[in-house]
Design a protein around this motif. Sequence first.
Motif, PDB file in Angstrom:
ATOM      1  N   GLY A   1      -5.371  19.806 -67.392  1.00 54.40           N
ATOM      2  CA  GLY A   1      -6.615  20.423 -66.924  1.00 54.40           C
ATOM      3  C   GLY A   1      -7.834  19.731 -67.480  1.00 54.40           C
ATOM      4  O   GLY A   1      -7.766  19.059 -68.522  1.00 54.40           O
ATOM      5  N   VAL A   2      -8.973  19.894 -66.803  1.00 53.07           N
ATOM      6  CA  VAL A   2     -10.187  19.194 -67.205  1.00 53.07           C
ATOM      7  C   VAL A   2     -10.666  19.625 -68.582  1.00 53.07           C
ATOM      8  O   VAL A   2     -11.327  18.863 -69.293  1.00 53.07           O
ATOM      9  N   SER A   3     -10.315  20.841 -69.016  1.00 51.44           N
ATOM     10  CA  SER A   3     -10.758  21.316 -70.320  1.00 51.44           C
ATOM     11  C   SER A   3      -9.839  20.902 -71.456  1.00 51.44           C
ATOM     12  O   SER A   3     -10.161  21.142 -72.626  1.00 51.44           O
ATOM     13  N   ASP A   4      -8.714  20.268 -71.156  1.00 51.44           N
ATOM     14  CA  ASP A   4      -7.778  19.882 -72.215  1.00 51.44           C
ATOM     15  C   ASP A   4      -8.374  18.862 -73.170  1.00 51.44           C
ATOM     16  O   ASP A   4      -7.978  18.786 -74.339  1.00 51.44           O
ATOM     17  N   ILE A   5      -9.314  18.074 -72.683  1.00 46.67           N
ATOM     18  CA  ILE A   5      -9.932  17.057 -73.525  1.00 46.67           C
ATOM     19  C   ILE A   5     -10.768  17.673 -74.646  1.00 46.67           C
ATOM     20  O   ILE A   5     -11.039  17.021 -75.666  1.00 46.67           O
TER      21      ILE A   5
END
Length: 425
Positions: free
Chosen positions: A250-254
Amino acid sequence: MSLDTTLRAYATVTGPTATFTTPEGLIEPLSATPTDDIRQMIVRRAVDEARRSGQPVELVTTGDRGEHHLRIDADGTIVTAAASAPEPATVAAARAESPSQQGREVNTEAPGREPLRNRRAPEPPSRPSFIDISSAVEPTSEAWRSFFARLGFGPSPAELRRRDDEREVSQQWAGCRTIAIANGKGGVGKTMTTAMLAAVFGRYGGGNVLAWDNNDTRGTLGWRTEAGRYDTTIKDLLPAASDLLATGAGVSDIARYVHHQPVDRYDVLRSNPELLAVHQRILTADFDLLMQVAARYYRVVIFDSGNDESAERWLRMVDSSNQLVLPTLATPESAESAALLLDALRERDERSLELADNAVVVVTEAEPNPRGANRIAEGFSGHVRAVEHIPFDPALKSGALRLDNLRTPTRDAWIRVAAAAARGL
């Protein structure tokens, strides 16, 4: 006959200068710098008079853009005022004209009967548009600009340039764009330049900007930016790279591996300044894997490079960059280091030659010394695509690097640097 006791201030405008006359008759010269607007200076001066006297002041301006009348209340409220001069004769004559001659045809039909051609159905009341964005609340600075535009003053050349620069840095590209901040000498402003450019691109472009501390030897980008929720560095991100590149990521995993700057809207990928270089060396394959992660999650990546120009991660940074920015202080030693780097890149290969020719040089005043900075800037002129000058600002010397902490001329200068870099992307 009543005596007119209205307080009046007068200003005569000629280009960037004006003569301001206070209600008491004192004459003051005003002069605008390239970053100011002379009409805003006049209005601010009239506001001071209204507040000082506790009474409304009528401001009458004349000059190269016509005559304007403003009423400024004691609380600083500004409204357009009617001109105190008499109406032109043509207007007065029009007012004296018979109502039958003002926009209505003369009835030549039988008395008591209105001509059919003059009968009109009542018009429905107008309604406001639900998609009219002109009524949106403007930020304070934009409201001032809009106010002066409505008076016919128009933006100054400096304001027009700033708008062009803001449009440049707010654009979006198809794919990730990368900027390398490089100079082989330490202490010349690489970290400062990285943070300021990331802040400008983040604030004006809507985020998705990464400031990457690509430094083997005690990178300090993490010291001058805010810490995120997790105490992680590039060494923590590297083993997680495969998971972050997986289809289900997901984009928030970073967010677990970077440090978000909530006000300036960019993320920081930290190195660990407490470790020796031997414990955090990044090889070519490692850099390429990290670059894949960065390109997936960010639209702009800005590298804060180290001083070792022979390191694999330094060389891969150059090979992976779309734009080169060389910071230097207004001193001969740091400027010579930047010039030597340009020479070396021009001899390395064709792509490095293109980066050098297209480079942006940033000359920063470590102390108030515009003459020295201009001399250094002139030395680079003609050898790179753009040279920009950052004035002295104590907020840049130490502590957290935030765009809002800067003086207005300094903030505008960093926007110019970012726009110059954006034009090369």
